[in-house]
Design a protein around this motif. Sequence first.
Motif, PDB file in Angstrom:
ATOM      1  N   SER A   4       0.821  -1.224   0.000  1.00 20.39           N
ATOM      2  CA  SER A   4       0.000   0.000   0.000  1.00 20.39           C
ATOM      3  C   SER A   4       0.848   1.264   0.000  1.00 20.39           C
ATOM      4  N   VAL A   5       1.868   1.282  -0.876  1.00 13.42           N
ATOM      5  CA  VAL A   5       2.703   2.478  -1.010  1.00 13.42           C
ATOM      6  C   VAL A   5       1.853   3.610  -1.579  1.00 13.42           C
ATOM      7  N   GLU A   6       1.844   4.742  -0.917  1.00 13.32           N
ATOM      8  CA  GLU A   6       0.944   5.832  -1.318  1.00 13.32           C
ATOM      9  C   GLU A   6       1.383   6.518  -2.611  1.00 13.32           C
ATOM     10  N   SER A   7       2.679   6.752  -2.774  1.00 18.62           N
ATOM     11  CA  SER A   7       3.166   7.481  -3.952  1.00 18.62           C
ATOM     12  C   SER A   7       4.364   6.763  -4.546  1.00 18.62           C
ATOM     13  N   MET A   8       4.252   6.371  -5.811  1.00 18.07           N
ATOM     14  CA  MET A   8       5.304   5.610  -6.478  1.00 18.07           C
ATOM     15  C   MET A   8       5.934   6.447  -7.590  1.00 18.07           C
ATOM     16  N   TYR A   9       7.258   6.608  -7.524  1.00 17.50           N
ATOM     17  CA  TYR A   9       7.996   7.383  -8.515  1.00 17.50           C
ATOM     18  C   TYR A   9       9.142   6.543  -9.094  1.00 17.50           C
TER      19      TYR A   9
END
Length: 268
Positions: free
Chosen positions: A233-238
Amino acid sequence: MKLQVLVDNNTYIDHYYLGEPGVSYYVEIDDKKILFDAGYSDIMIRNAHSLGVDLKKITHIVLSHGHDDHSKGLKYLFSQFSLPNATLVAHPGCFAPRWEQGRYIGSPFSEEEIAKLCLYQPSRTPCYISENCCFLGEIPSSNPFEERPGTGTVLLDGKEVPDRVLDDSAVVCRTGKGLFIITGCSHSGICNIVEYARQVFGCSRIAGIIGGFHLFDADARLYKTIDFLESSSVESMYPCHCVSLRAKAEMMKHMEIKEVGVGLSLQF
Protein backbone atom coordinates in the motif's frame (compact mmCIF):
# COMPACT_ATOMS: atom_id res chain seq x y z
CA MET A 1 11.04 16.75 3.99
CA LYS A 2 11.61 18.39 0.62
CA LEU A 3 13.10 16.68 -2.44
CA GLN A 4 14.11 18.13 -5.80
CA VAL A 5 15.20 16.08 -8.80
CA LEU A 6 18.50 17.45 -10.17
CA VAL A 7 19.35 14.58 -12.54
CA ASP A 8 17.16 11.98 -14.20
CA ASN A 9 16.95 10.27 -17.58
CA ASN A 10 14.00 12.55 -18.39
CA THR A 11 13.01 16.17 -18.28
CA TYR A 12 9.44 17.42 -18.34
CA ILE A 13 7.89 18.86 -21.50
CA ASP A 14 8.53 22.62 -21.64
CA HIS A 15 10.90 22.49 -18.65
CA TYR A 16 14.28 23.49 -20.00
CA TYR A 17 16.67 21.52 -17.85
CA LEU A 18 19.22 18.87 -18.81
CA GLY A 19 18.79 15.11 -18.57
CA GLU A 20 21.16 12.14 -18.69
CA PRO A 21 20.98 8.45 -17.68
CA GLY A 22 21.90 9.14 -14.07
CA VAL A 23 20.47 10.11 -10.68
CA SER A 24 20.85 13.09 -8.37
CA TYR A 25 18.38 14.43 -5.81
CA TYR A 26 18.58 17.36 -3.42
CA VAL A 27 16.88 16.67 -0.08
CA GLU A 28 16.15 18.95 2.87
CA ILE A 29 15.09 17.33 6.13
CA ASP A 30 15.39 18.55 9.70
CA ASP A 31 18.31 21.00 9.43
CA LYS A 32 20.24 18.96 6.82
CA LYS A 33 20.80 19.72 3.15
CA ILE A 34 21.62 16.47 1.37
CA LEU A 35 22.89 15.72 -2.12
CA PHE A 36 21.84 12.15 -2.90
CA ASP A 37 23.99 10.83 -5.77
CA ALA A 38 25.70 13.13 -8.23
CA GLY A 39 24.80 11.94 -11.72
CA TYR A 40 27.28 11.27 -14.50
CA SER A 41 28.49 14.74 -15.53
CA ASP A 42 28.29 18.41 -14.56
CA ILE A 43 24.57 18.72 -15.36
CA MET A 44 23.75 18.19 -11.69
CA ILE A 45 25.53 21.48 -11.01
CA ARG A 46 23.95 23.26 -13.99
CA ASN A 47 20.44 22.07 -13.12
CA ALA A 48 20.94 22.95 -9.46
CA HIS A 49 21.84 26.50 -10.48
CA SER A 50 18.76 26.74 -12.71
CA LEU A 51 16.54 25.41 -9.91
CA GLY A 52 17.95 27.75 -7.26
CA VAL A 53 19.70 25.02 -5.25
CA ASP A 54 22.87 26.32 -3.59
CA LEU A 55 25.31 23.41 -3.56
CA LYS A 56 27.76 25.37 -1.42
CA LYS A 57 25.36 24.89 1.50
CA ILE A 58 25.01 21.11 1.38
CA THR A 59 25.77 19.44 4.70
CA HIS A 60 25.81 15.85 3.43
CA ILE A 61 26.52 13.86 0.30
CA VAL A 62 25.09 10.35 0.15
CA LEU A 63 25.95 7.80 -2.53
CA SER A 64 23.53 4.98 -3.26
CA HIS A 65 26.40 2.96 -4.80
CA GLY A 66 29.60 3.47 -6.74
CA HIS A 67 28.56 3.18 -10.40
CA ASP A 68 29.59 6.17 -12.47
CA ASP A 69 26.06 7.24 -13.40
CA HIS A 70 25.62 8.01 -9.70
CA SER A 71 29.12 9.05 -8.65
CA LYS A 72 31.00 10.60 -11.58
CA GLY A 73 29.37 13.98 -10.96
CA LEU A 74 31.49 14.20 -7.79
CA LYS A 75 34.45 14.96 -10.03
CA TYR A 76 32.74 18.14 -11.23
CA LEU A 77 31.26 19.00 -7.85
CA PHE A 78 34.63 19.03 -6.07
CA SER A 79 36.33 20.84 -8.96
CA GLN A 80 33.90 23.75 -8.55
CA PHE A 81 33.13 23.75 -4.82
CA SER A 82 35.21 23.44 -1.68
CA LEU A 83 33.23 21.26 0.74
CA PRO A 84 35.65 20.22 3.50
CA ASN A 85 32.90 20.28 6.15
CA ALA A 86 30.34 18.27 4.17
CA THR A 87 29.92 14.69 5.37
CA LEU A 88 29.93 12.01 2.68
CA VAL A 89 28.08 8.83 3.67
CA ALA A 90 28.45 5.65 1.64
CA HIS A 91 28.99 1.92 1.94
CA PRO A 92 32.75 1.22 2.33
CA GLY A 93 32.72 -0.72 -0.96
CA CYS A 94 31.40 2.28 -2.87
CA PHE A 95 34.79 3.49 -4.07
CA ALA A 96 36.19 0.15 -5.24
CA PRO A 97 37.32 0.14 -8.92
CA ARG A 98 34.75 -1.38 -11.31
CA TRP A 99 34.57 -2.41 -14.95
CA GLU A 100 31.93 -3.66 -17.36
CA GLN A 101 32.85 -5.05 -20.79
CA GLY A 102 36.26 -3.44 -20.54
CA ARG A 103 34.93 0.02 -19.61
CA TYR A 104 35.65 1.62 -16.24
CA ILE A 105 32.31 2.28 -14.51
CA GLY A 106 33.41 3.08 -10.96
CA SER A 107 33.73 6.25 -8.92
CA PRO A 108 36.18 8.94 -10.09
CA PHE A 109 37.78 8.89 -6.62
CA SER A 110 39.32 6.30 -4.33
CA GLU A 111 38.51 6.19 -0.61
CA GLU A 112 41.81 7.90 0.15
CA GLU A 113 41.13 10.69 -2.34
CA ILE A 114 37.55 11.33 -1.21
CA ALA A 115 38.64 11.51 2.44
CA LYS A 116 40.83 14.51 1.55
CA LEU A 117 37.92 16.40 -0.03
CA CYS A 118 35.24 16.07 2.65
CA LEU A 119 34.35 14.30 5.89
CA TYR A 120 34.14 10.70 4.71
CA GLN A 121 31.87 8.47 6.80
CA PRO A 122 31.71 4.89 5.45
CA SER A 123 29.06 2.63 6.94
CA ARG A 124 27.85 -0.93 6.32
CA THR A 125 25.16 -0.51 8.96
CA PRO A 126 22.29 2.00 9.22
CA CYS A 127 23.67 5.51 9.72
CA TYR A 128 21.39 8.33 10.88
CA ILE A 129 22.03 11.60 9.08
CA SER A 130 19.45 13.33 11.24
CA GLU A 131 16.69 12.28 13.63
CA ASN A 132 14.36 11.50 10.72
CA CYS A 133 16.78 10.50 7.96
CA CYS A 134 18.83 7.31 7.73
CA PHE A 135 21.28 5.78 5.26
CA LEU A 136 20.49 2.05 5.35
CA GLY A 137 23.95 0.65 4.69
CA GLU A 138 24.21 -2.89 3.30
CA ILE A 139 20.78 -4.29 2.47
CA PRO A 140 19.98 -7.85 3.64
CA SER A 141 18.50 -10.23 1.05
CA SER A 142 15.11 -11.37 2.34
CA ASN A 143 13.21 -12.06 -0.90
CA PRO A 144 14.42 -15.05 -2.96
CA PHE A 145 13.04 -13.58 -6.20
CA GLU A 146 15.35 -10.56 -5.91
CA GLU A 147 18.54 -12.24 -7.02
CA ARG A 148 21.74 -10.22 -7.41
CA PRO A 149 23.29 -11.49 -10.65
CA GLY A 150 25.81 -8.66 -10.57
CA THR A 151 27.11 -6.10 -13.03
CA GLY A 152 30.63 -6.40 -14.43
CA THR A 153 33.59 -6.87 -12.11
CA VAL A 154 35.02 -5.14 -9.04
CA LEU A 155 38.48 -5.05 -7.47
CA LEU A 156 38.29 -6.44 -3.92
CA ASP A 157 41.32 -7.35 -1.81
CA GLY A 158 43.53 -7.10 -4.88
CA LYS A 159 41.41 -9.49 -6.97
CA GLU A 160 39.00 -8.69 -9.80
CA VAL A 161 35.79 -10.61 -9.07
CA PRO A 162 32.15 -10.55 -10.27
CA ASP A 163 30.46 -7.46 -8.85
CA ARG A 164 27.27 -8.17 -6.91
CA VAL A 165 27.01 -4.45 -6.02
CA LEU A 166 26.84 -5.12 -2.29
CA ASP A 167 27.35 -1.40 -1.72
CA ASP A 168 23.90 -0.62 -3.15
CA SER A 169 21.83 1.18 -0.51
CA ALA A 170 19.11 3.78 0.00
CA VAL A 171 18.07 6.68 2.20
CA VAL A 172 14.87 6.66 4.24
CA CYS A 173 13.12 9.77 5.56
CA ARG A 174 10.49 9.61 8.28
CA THR A 175 7.55 11.92 7.51
CA GLY A 176 4.15 12.56 9.02
CA LYS A 177 2.67 10.25 6.37
CA GLY A 178 5.11 7.40 6.89
CA LEU A 179 8.50 6.46 5.45
CA PHE A 180 9.73 7.98 2.19
CA ILE A 181 12.39 5.84 0.49
CA ILE A 182 15.00 7.26 -1.89
CA THR A 183 16.90 4.78 -4.06
CA GLY A 184 19.56 4.94 -6.72
CA CYS A 185 19.25 1.71 -8.72
CA SER A 186 18.01 -0.86 -6.17
CA HIS A 187 20.56 -3.47 -7.25
CA SER A 188 19.87 -4.96 -3.83
CA GLY A 189 16.15 -5.29 -4.66
CA ILE A 190 13.49 -2.68 -4.07
CA CYS A 191 11.43 -5.10 -1.97
CA ASN A 192 14.47 -5.94 0.17
CA ILE A 193 15.02 -2.20 0.64
CA VAL A 194 11.41 -1.62 1.71
CA GLU A 195 11.52 -4.50 4.21
CA TYR A 196 14.81 -3.29 5.70
CA ALA A 197 13.56 0.30 5.94
CA ARG A 198 10.56 -0.93 7.91
CA GLN A 199 12.81 -2.97 10.18
CA VAL A 200 15.23 -0.10 10.86
CA PHE A 201 12.50 2.44 11.63
CA GLY A 202 9.98 0.08 13.20
CA CYS A 203 7.31 1.53 10.93
CA SER A 204 5.27 -0.30 8.28
CA ARG A 205 3.64 2.64 6.50
CA ILE A 206 5.37 3.70 3.27
CA ALA A 207 4.48 7.22 2.14
CA GLY A 208 6.42 6.97 -1.11
CA ILE A 209 9.37 5.64 -3.08
CA ILE A 210 11.46 7.44 -5.69
CA GLY A 211 14.39 6.14 -7.70
CA GLY A 212 15.54 3.29 -9.88
CA PHE A 213 14.11 -0.19 -9.28
CA HIS A 214 16.35 -2.00 -11.80
CA LEU A 215 13.38 -3.58 -13.55
CA PHE A 216 13.45 -4.06 -17.31
CA ASP A 217 11.61 -7.19 -18.47
CA ALA A 218 8.06 -8.43 -17.98
CA ASP A 219 9.31 -11.44 -16.05
CA ALA A 220 8.62 -13.27 -12.79
CA ARG A 221 10.70 -10.81 -10.78
CA LEU A 222 8.68 -7.85 -12.05
CA TYR A 223 5.33 -9.46 -11.23
CA LYS A 224 6.46 -10.55 -7.76
CA THR A 225 7.74 -7.01 -7.19
CA ILE A 226 4.38 -5.61 -8.26
CA ASP A 227 2.59 -7.98 -5.88
CA PHE A 228 4.86 -6.93 -3.02
CA LEU A 229 4.48 -3.19 -3.64
CA GLU A 230 0.73 -3.47 -4.16
CA SER A 231 0.31 -5.37 -0.89
CA SER A 232 2.50 -2.76 0.85
CA SER A 233 0.00 0.00 0.00
CA VAL A 234 2.70 2.48 -1.01
CA GLU A 235 0.94 5.83 -1.32
CA SER A 236 3.17 7.48 -3.95
CA MET A 237 5.30 5.61 -6.48
CA TYR A 238 8.00 7.38 -8.51
CA PRO A 239 9.93 4.66 -10.42
CA CYS A 240 12.52 6.17 -12.75
CA HIS A 241 16.08 5.93 -14.06
CA CYS A 242 16.60 2.15 -14.52
CA VAL A 243 12.95 1.17 -14.91
CA SER A 244 11.89 0.40 -18.48
CA LEU A 245 8.72 1.73 -20.10
CA ARG A 246 7.44 -1.84 -20.33
CA ALA A 247 7.98 -2.38 -16.60
CA LYS A 248 6.21 0.89 -15.78
CA ALA A 249 3.31 -0.07 -18.06
CA GLU A 250 2.87 -3.35 -16.19
CA MET A 251 3.09 -1.56 -12.83
CA MET A 252 0.43 0.94 -13.93
CA LYS A 253 -2.07 -1.88 -14.35
CA HIS A 254 -1.94 -2.39 -10.58
CA MET A 255 -1.04 0.96 -9.00
CA GLU A 256 -0.71 4.65 -9.71
CA ILE A 257 2.70 5.55 -11.10
CA LYS A 258 3.80 9.17 -11.06
CA GLU A 259 6.04 10.78 -13.69
CA VAL A 260 9.61 11.75 -12.78
CA GLY A 261 11.78 14.32 -14.52
CA VAL A 262 14.39 16.95 -13.74
CA GLY A 263 12.67 19.74 -11.85
CA LEU A 264 10.20 17.54 -9.98
CA SER A 265 9.74 18.88 -6.46
CA LEU A 266 8.17 16.85 -3.64
CA GLN A 267 7.25 17.85 -0.12
CA PHE A 268 6.04 15.68 2.76
